[in-house]
Design an enzyme around this catalytic site. Sequence first.
Site, short mmCIF file in Angstrom:
data_model
loop_
_atom_site.label_atom_id
_atom_site.label_comp_id
_atom_site.label_asym_id
_atom_site.label_seq_id
_atom_site.Cartn_x
_atom_site.Cartn_y
_atom_site.Cartn_z
N HIS A 38 0.83 -1.20 0.00
CA HIS A 38 0.00 0.00 0.00
C HIS A 38 0.86 1.25 0.00
O HIS A 38 1.99 1.25 0.50
CB HIS A 38 -0.88 0.03 1.26
CG HIS A 38 -2.23 -0.58 1.06
ND1 HIS A 38 -3.39 0.03 1.46
CD2 HIS A 38 -2.61 -1.74 0.49
CE1 HIS A 38 -4.43 -0.74 1.17
NE2 HIS A 38 -3.97 -1.83 0.57
N GLU A 105 -6.46 -0.41 -5.93
CA GLU A 105 -7.41 0.35 -5.12
C GLU A 105 -7.07 1.83 -5.25
O GLU A 105 -5.88 2.21 -5.24
CB GLU A 105 -7.32 -0.06 -3.65
CG GLU A 105 -7.59 -1.53 -3.42
CD GLU A 105 -6.52 -2.20 -2.57
OE1 GLU A 105 -6.67 -3.40 -2.28
OE2 GLU A 105 -5.51 -1.54 -2.23
#
Length: 320
Positions: A38, A105
Amino acid sequence: MVFLGYHASHEQVPPSRLLSAVVRAEEIGFDGAMCSDHLAPWGIAQGESGYAWSWLGAALASTSFSLGVVTAPGQRYHPVISAQAIATLEEMFPGRFWAALGSGEAVNEHVTGDEWPPKDRRNTRLRQSVDVIRELLAGREVSRSGEIDVHRARVWSLPADPPPLLGAAVTAETAAWAAGWADGLATVAQPPDKLAKVLQAYADAGGTGPRVIQIHVSLEDTDAAAVQVAREQWRHSAISGSLWDIEQPEDFDALAGEPSDEQLRKGALIAHDASELADRIAGLVALGFDRAYIHGIGTDQTAFLDRVERDLLPALRGAL
């Protein structure tokens, strides 16, 4: 025997402490580990997000078991760069690395300033990225034009054999689509009926390779404490609807609001009794998974791993 792994969460633990945790995970008997990739955490309270690829090199050098990563080539990472990173780790640590590739995402990808595509275009972009990565790992020069543009790319430092590239999928539809290109399936814990549909869709579409599940758990000394950890660290799981289009940790916090205990229990396995938790994990694995990676959602990984060594791993070995 079912493979039991440790999940290293970059969004919650500084990379230096996470490196110590993965070393400890091997010492206490986990069979391998995986990590997230991430740029931003899911919520402000998580507060971390180390660079997975730097950390993976250190983690592989500091352990002797396998490590994998869930990553998204196509926007934040050009697939040529992903291929170079994958090739380097596998060349340095043969047979010990794998990657699960997903469509991404917005919380991580929006920073490029490029349009965040709808799901069908993200899938097309991912498939094109997978094809580019495989060609590069085979030592070929690659040029492409489409959702991904590549001009005469080549990866020069190659492993003897390319590592497995799994498909990351949460829904049955994505699992069926991934079966056409993936070397295995990686998913996350959901209600058993949904997981069964994901597995069945992958199998029906001809999917092969290992079936991998990541399981979020909150294991504390009391049930109230376990719920509180979930409330502080994992309340984004209570958001109804897609998480893939949300851009900022503050947005996750706002959308999650103040979830009920019941809602929190749907986002993680919450327990104080390790034997009872082991049975619940074993029930999910029994649906048809070959590997289970356990993610303790609290920030104190030292205490979590001590409890896992003392109580959870023995119970899991007995339950599986």
